[in-house]
Design an enzyme around this catalytic site. Structure first.
Site, PDB file in Angstrom:
ATOM      1  N   GLN A 193     -73.440 -39.614 -10.703  1.00 58.43           N
ATOM      2  CA  GLN A 193     -73.742 -38.469  -9.841  1.00 58.43           C
ATOM      3  C   GLN A 193     -75.216 -38.500  -9.451  1.00 58.43           C
ATOM      4  OE1 GLN A 193     -71.632 -34.648 -11.388  1.00 58.43           O
ATOM      5  NE2 GLN A 193     -71.864 -35.990 -13.158  1.00 58.43           N
ATOM      6  N   ASN A 194     -75.984 -39.359 -10.097  1.00 63.77           N
ATOM      7  CA  ASN A 194     -77.428 -39.395  -9.915  1.00 63.77           C
ATOM      8  C   ASN A 194     -77.798 -40.148  -8.641  1.00 63.77           C
ATOM      9  OD1 ASN A 194     -77.445 -38.139 -12.378  1.00 63.77           O
ATOM     10  ND2 ASN A 194     -77.928 -39.992 -13.541  1.00 63.77           N
TER      11      ASN A 194
ATOM     12  N   HIS B  82     -73.089 -39.342  -5.221  1.00 63.71           N
ATOM     13  CA  HIS B  82     -73.873 -38.395  -4.395  1.00 63.71           C
ATOM     14  C   HIS B  82     -74.927 -39.104  -3.572  1.00 63.71           C
ATOM     15  CE1 HIS B  82     -72.685 -35.046  -7.430  1.00 63.71           C
ATOM     16  NE2 HIS B  82     -71.815 -35.140  -6.448  1.00 63.71           N
TER      17      HIS B  82
ATOM     18  N   CYS C 199     -81.716 -42.242  10.051  1.00 65.03           N
ATOM     19  CA  CYS C 199     -82.190 -41.441  11.205  1.00 65.03           C
ATOM     20  C   CYS C 199     -81.053 -40.525  11.663  1.00 65.03           C
ATOM     21  CB  CYS C 199     -82.594 -42.359  12.361  1.00 65.03           C
ATOM     22  SG  CYS C 199     -83.015 -41.422  13.861  1.00 65.03           S
TER      23      CYS C 199
ATOM     24  N   CYS D 132     -88.101 -41.532  12.769  1.00 65.53           N
ATOM     25  CA  CYS D 132     -87.604 -42.882  13.050  1.00 65.53           C
ATOM     26  C   CYS D 132     -88.594 -43.629  13.953  1.00 65.53           C
ATOM     27  CB  CYS D 132     -86.248 -42.758  13.748  1.00 65.53           C
ATOM     28  SG  CYS D 132     -85.526 -44.322  14.260  1.00 65.53           S
TER      29      CYS D 132
ATOM     30  N   CYS E 127     -86.658 -44.172  17.536  1.00 64.98           N
ATOM     31  CA  CYS E 127     -86.321 -43.109  18.518  1.00 64.98           C
ATOM     32  C   CYS E 127     -87.043 -41.791  18.243  1.00 64.98           C
ATOM     33  CB  CYS E 127     -84.802 -42.866  18.501  1.00 64.98           C
ATOM     34  SG  CYS E 127     -84.248 -41.969  17.033  1.00 64.98           S
TER      35      CYS E 127
ATOM     36  N   ALA F 219     -79.113 -39.488 -24.823  1.00 64.77           N
ATOM     37  CA  ALA F 219     -78.496 -40.716 -24.311  1.00 64.77           C
ATOM     38  C   ALA F 219     -79.112 -41.971 -24.929  1.00 64.77           C
ATOM     39  CB  ALA F 219     -78.626 -40.752 -22.796  1.00 64.77           C
TER      40      ALA F 219
END
Ligand code: APR
Length: 257
Positions: free
Chosen positions: A101-102, A119, A127, A148, A151, A233
């Site tokens: 999910q990170n 995610h 852009c 960008c 553009c 962890a």
């Protein structure tokens, strides 16, 4: 706890297909705050900055917070031992894929190849006008919103904002993992956010054994988790690595006999 870790290692050694399912907690010891709980980002910032309608309405305002959270903080972070153990498990053929999910790219920087960013990822920007893709390393964040070169359109980090759909590739990979896995290793997530939070539930329904690593109980611990390894962890995955790859255990020995 030692007995539980041995039980978890036994499952991992016997598993045909193991999936790691990770959340913000696996990166806390790399210096990246979680979103919820003690020191959580949502205690300090309004999650609304990551709502896609707010981003389009006020890109400069959103970008000021996005830069502070995800580009000032994250760039110093390095993978910790938990990321490195998952990468080693993958290299040794003991981990089929990592669904994270990170958005911090730390699994990839640890050497994991089979990673699906449910995610999205902060290391890429898109852009909003011509869809050109940029690496974050080629963008200066001195002035926001970044634009960008082709553009002049406003760039958006290539991660999933609230109100946006999950990208098809990681979504399909996560559903497939939930169908394929006989072991699901959940590390560092509250299990608060849909649809990600449903993936372990689907895996359990398909017969997977659930191993969970978290210093605090999550939405999974009481009802879904089979083996709850309570702890940080790096601490827990360090112990798992020491036993899983211990030279004293021969291949066919059942490690808790
Ligand atoms: N080791 C392991 N787990 C930890 C550690 C640690 N050192 N420190 C904290 N945790 C756990 C917490 O107990 C909590 O369960 O990590 C979890 C962090 O929970 P959240 O901040 O809610 O993170 P996560 O579950 O990944 O959030 C899911 O929410 O805001 C959205 O898109 C964002 O991907 C994120 C999603």
């Amino acid at each position: 706890m030692e007995q539980k870790i041995l039980e978890a290692v036994r499952l991992l050694k016997k598993s045909r297909f193991t999936t790691a399912f990770t959340g913000a907690g696996i990166s806390v010891e790399s210096g990246i705050p979680p979103f919820r709980g003690e020191g959580g980002l949502w205690n300090k910032y309004d999650p609304g900055v990551l709502d896609i309608s707010n981003f389009h309405r006020d890109p400069a305002g959103s970008w000021r917070v996005i830069k502070e959270i995800f580009y000032d903080f994250f760039t110093e972070a390095r993978p910790n031992r938990a990321h490195l153990v998952l990468a080693r498990m993958e290299q040794e053929g003991m981990l089929g894929r990592t669904i994270t999910q990170n958005i911090d790219n730390l699994h990839q920087e640890a050497g994991s190849q089979l990673v699906y960013d449910f995610h999205g990822n902060t290391k890429k920007l898109l852009c909003t006008h011509c869809r050109r893709m940029y690496k974050s390393s080629e963008i200066s964040f001195d002035h926001v919103p970044p634009t960008c070169r082709e553009c002049g359109g406003i760039l958006k980090p290539d991660f999933v904002f609230f109100g946006e759909p999950i990208p098809q590739v990681p979504l399909a990979a996560a559903y497939e993992a939930a169908a394929l896995s006989d072991v699901f290793l959940i590390i560092g997530t509250t299990g608060e956010v849909m649809p990600a939070s449903q993936i372990p539930v689907m895996a359990k329904e398909n017969g997977a054994a659930i191993i969970e690593v978290n210093p605090a109980p999550s939405n999974y611990t009481a009802g879904l988790t089979d083996i709850y390894l309570q702890g940080k962890a790096t601490e827990i995955m360090g112990k798992v690595e020491d036993i899983l790859f211990s030279a004293t255990l021969n291949n066919d020995q059942d490690c808790i006999d």
